[in-house]
Design an enzyme around this catalytic site. Structure first.
Site, mmCIF file in Angstrom:
data_model
loop_
_atom_site.group_PDB
_atom_site.id
_atom_site.type_symbol
_atom_site.label_atom_id
_atom_site.label_comp_id
_atom_site.label_asym_id
_atom_site.label_seq_id
_atom_site.Cartn_x
_atom_site.Cartn_y
_atom_site.Cartn_z
ATOM 1 N N ASP A 11 -17.146 -2.883 89.230
ATOM 2 C CA ASP A 11 -18.128 -2.883 90.122
ATOM 3 C C ASP A 11 -19.495 -2.932 89.482
ATOM 4 O O ASP A 11 -19.750 -2.005 89.033
ATOM 5 C CB ASP A 11 -17.861 -1.738 91.235
ATOM 6 C CG ASP A 11 -18.711 -2.101 92.367
ATOM 7 O OD1 ASP A 11 -18.431 -1.465 93.363
ATOM 8 O OD2 ASP A 11 -19.692 -2.612 92.421
ATOM 9 N N ASP A 105 -19.617 -8.862 93.738
ATOM 10 C CA ASP A 105 -19.922 -7.966 92.477
ATOM 11 C C ASP A 105 -18.719 -7.103 92.012
ATOM 12 O O ASP A 105 -18.920 -6.151 91.267
ATOM 13 C CB ASP A 105 -21.162 -7.222 92.650
ATOM 14 C CG ASP A 105 -21.063 -5.813 93.276
ATOM 15 O OD1 ASP A 105 -20.124 -5.986 93.993
ATOM 16 O OD2 ASP A 105 -21.622 -4.882 92.945
ATOM 17 N N GLU A 106 -17.426 -7.502 92.671
ATOM 18 C CA GLU A 106 -16.367 -6.682 92.026
ATOM 19 C C GLU A 106 -15.166 -7.320 91.932
ATOM 20 O O GLU A 106 -14.923 -8.344 92.590
ATOM 21 C CB GLU A 106 -16.266 -5.748 93.384
ATOM 22 C CG GLU A 106 -15.996 -4.500 93.630
ATOM 23 C CD GLU A 106 -15.760 -4.085 95.008
ATOM 24 O OE1 GLU A 106 -14.789 -3.470 95.179
ATOM 25 O OE2 GLU A 106 -16.584 -4.488 95.957
HETATM 26 P P1 TTP Z 1 -21.848 -2.957 96.628
HETATM 27 O O1 TTP Z 1 -21.248 -3.045 95.342
HETATM 28 O O2 TTP Z 1 -21.329 -2.153 97.475
HETATM 29 O O3 TTP Z 1 -23.359 -1.931 96.031
HETATM 30 P P2 TTP Z 1 -24.197 -2.279 95.018
HETATM 31 O O4 TTP Z 1 -23.609 -3.194 93.852
HETATM 32 O O5 TTP Z 1 -25.543 -2.517 95.264
HETATM 33 O O6 TTP Z 1 -24.232 -0.810 94.569
HETATM 34 P P3 TTP Z 1 -23.376 0.160 93.808
HETATM 35 O O7 TTP Z 1 -23.737 0.552 92.395
HETATM 36 O O8 TTP Z 1 -23.010 1.305 94.609
HETATM 37 O O9 TTP Z 1 -21.957 -0.722 93.589
HETATM 38 O O10 TTP Z 1 -22.326 -4.218 96.932
HETATM 39 C C1 TTP Z 1 -22.758 -5.408 96.105
HETATM 40 C C2 TTP Z 1 -23.723 -6.283 96.894
HETATM 41 O O11 TTP Z 1 -23.576 -6.769 97.920
HETATM 42 C C3 TTP Z 1 -25.214 -5.378 96.784
HETATM 43 O O12 TTP Z 1 -25.977 -5.231 95.590
HETATM 44 C C4 TTP Z 1 -25.697 -5.964 97.894
HETATM 45 C C5 TTP Z 1 -24.445 -6.719 98.753
HETATM 46 N N1 TTP Z 1 -24.377 -5.720 100.003
HETATM 47 C C6 TTP Z 1 -25.135 -6.130 101.062
HETATM 48 O O13 TTP Z 1 -25.832 -7.025 101.281
HETATM 49 N N2 TTP Z 1 -24.978 -5.315 102.191
HETATM 50 C C7 TTP Z 1 -24.047 -4.374 102.252
HETATM 51 O O14 TTP Z 1 -23.923 -3.734 103.192
HETATM 52 C C8 TTP Z 1 -23.632 -3.863 100.916
HETATM 53 C C9 TTP Z 1 -22.607 -2.759 100.834
HETATM 54 C C10 TTP Z 1 -23.683 -4.675 99.964
HETATM 55 MG MG MG Z 2 -21.820 -2.898 93.156
#
Ligand code: TTP
Ligand code: MG
Length: 408
Positions: A11, A105-106
């Site tokens: 992730d 992103d995962e």
């Molecule tokens: P995430 O992996 O949930 O968050 P992140 O990568 O920003 O942070 P983390 O380090 O906690 O993993 O989500 C990936 C991307 O998806 C995030 O950068 C932006 C997008 N996203 C949204 O647009 N809206 C949302 O509600 C979420 C959860 C994510």
């Molecule tokens: Mg993330």
């Protein structure tokens, strides 16, 4: 006994924000929020510096502004994030053919048979993180475990830039102290009902009576949650399940009322969907649209084409017709607009009929040429002429809460 599996969950850290910082190092170290300000805006994500102030994904922008008034705000560049996402996916493919993308992103990677032990899985995870850092200048957090659930828990434990291995033996120390909300399928309502029965941590799930669990979750739910709490999960990593539909939608900060602006938005969404079809070498038989007005009335309407297509022209023509003929806005403005396709099949199967219509043949060759240029120069290089026409004083497309084309 079945061979023990080695599963990685990867992730990216603060993904959209991290891409922005990479592309503009002046942003490093600052609280950065990706999203649109204003009463309807929501936070897409934010840098870890902004998280210290309590800012979170999906939070209303007004709340975020109050919590962190000095944050830098950026609207987000979906095309760029999709580009980086694809680059990262191709790094995953270098490690194993069994990759299951979960979101932009995962992903889960099944390294069974490639890494022989969890420790070898840790080495692979370390190399994977290094490769992402070298090629994209970004950090990822990785969990390594014998199953998906534990791998996912692991990737989250030491974010950002984390690398956590959870073996079966680690379950009591690493899993049981976590809040019960971390179990898949336990949402806020279920969590409240579990709290009422004294179940706050994952370890509590195994201490409380089965009857209590059944009251909340039913018989099969109780069995399921206990297995997870023991760290058991036998779901396979499913590599790139065949796409059943592709769609792209946007929510607008202010409702769209100008028919020209709506038409342009339909064309842009159709373009995105068609591009994704060509990239996946698919054609689609059905076009659908989704429309939501400011009062949250939502329509979905679908039209089946005479022949499957991967062309924006064909998709937007169907979308326009659906919008004009099948939706009665009753004077309301459009808050959300989406265009999608389903009934997908591989483009190759219709080679025989592909080039029979000369007009379609021309459009198709133009689209493929445009795809090639876009690939070389970046997405912004080419925009269909219609999108650039002066709008006789009409507004530009307003800021959007954007989403990548979703494939499901
Ligand atoms: P995430 O992996 O949930 O968050 P992140 O990568 O920003 O942070 P983390 O380090 O906690 O993993 O989500 C990936 C991307 O998806 C995030 O950068 C932006 C997008 N996203 C949204 O647009 N809206 C949302 O509600 C979420 C959860 C994510
Ligand atoms: Mg993330």
């Amino acid at each position: 006994m079945a061979r023990a599996r080695i599963i990685l969950h990867v992730d990216m850290d603060a993904f959209y924000a991290a891409v922005e910082v990479h592309d503009d190092p002046d942003l490093a170290g600052q609280p950065l929020i990706i999203g649109h300000r204003g009463p309807r805006g929501v936070v897409s994500t934010c840098s870890y510096e902004a998280r210290r102030f309590g800012v979170r994904s999906a939070m209303p922008s007004v709340t975020a502004e109050r919590l962190c008034p000095r944050a830098v705000w950026l609207p987000g560049r979906m095309e760029r994030y999709v580009e980086v996402s694809r680059a990262i996916r191709s790094i995953f493919d270098e490690f194993t053919p069994t990759v299951e993308p979960l979101s932009i992103d995962e992903a889960f990677l099944d390294m069974t048979g490639i890494a022989r032990t969890l420790e070898a899985g840790r080495d692979a995870a370390w190399q994977l993180k290094e490769r992402i850092r070298e090629r994209q200048g970004l950090t990822a957090s990785v969990g390594v475990a014998p199953n998906k659930f534990l791998a996912k828990v692991g990737s989250d434990l030491e974010k950002p830039d984390g690398l956590v291995v959870i073996s079966e033996d680690d379950v009591p120390a690493r899993l049981w102290p976590l809040p019960v909300e971390r179990l898949w399928g336990v949402g806020p309502k279920t969590a409240t009902r579990l709290h009422e029965r004294g179940v706050r941590t994952i370890g509590d799930v195994l201490r409380v009576s089965e009857t209590s669990l059944r009251e909340v979750l039913g018989a099969s739910g109780a069995v399921h949650i206990r297995a997870l709490a023991r760290g058991e999960d036998d779901r396979p990593v499913e590599p790139d399940r065949d796409a059943k539909s592709i769609s792209e939608e946007r929510t607008y900060a202010s409702d769209l009322t100008d028919p020209d602006v709506i038409d342009r938005a339909l064309l842009q969404r159709a373009e995105g969907v068609a591009r994704e079809l060509r990239r996946e070498k698919l054609v689609a038989r059905t076009v659908h649209i989704k429309v939501r007005t400011g009062d949250f009335t939502t329509w979905t309407r679908a039209h089946t084409l005479a022949a499957p297509t991967d062309l924006a022209e064909v998709i937007v023509a169907a979308a326009r017709e659906l919008f004009q003929q099948r939706i009665d806005l009753g004077g309301r403005g459009v808050r959300l607009l989406g265009v999608g396709v389903d009934g997908l099949e591989p483009a190759a199967t219709r080679q025989a009929t592909l080039f029979t219509d000369p007009a379609e043949d021309r459009a198709r060759r133009a689209a493929l040429a445009a795809d090639a240029v876009r690939k070389r120069l970046g997405a912004a290089a080419l925009v269909r002429a219609r999108l650039l026409e002066p709008r006789r004083g009409g507004p530009e497309e307003p800021p959007e809460a954007s989403s990548p084309p979703t494939v499901d």
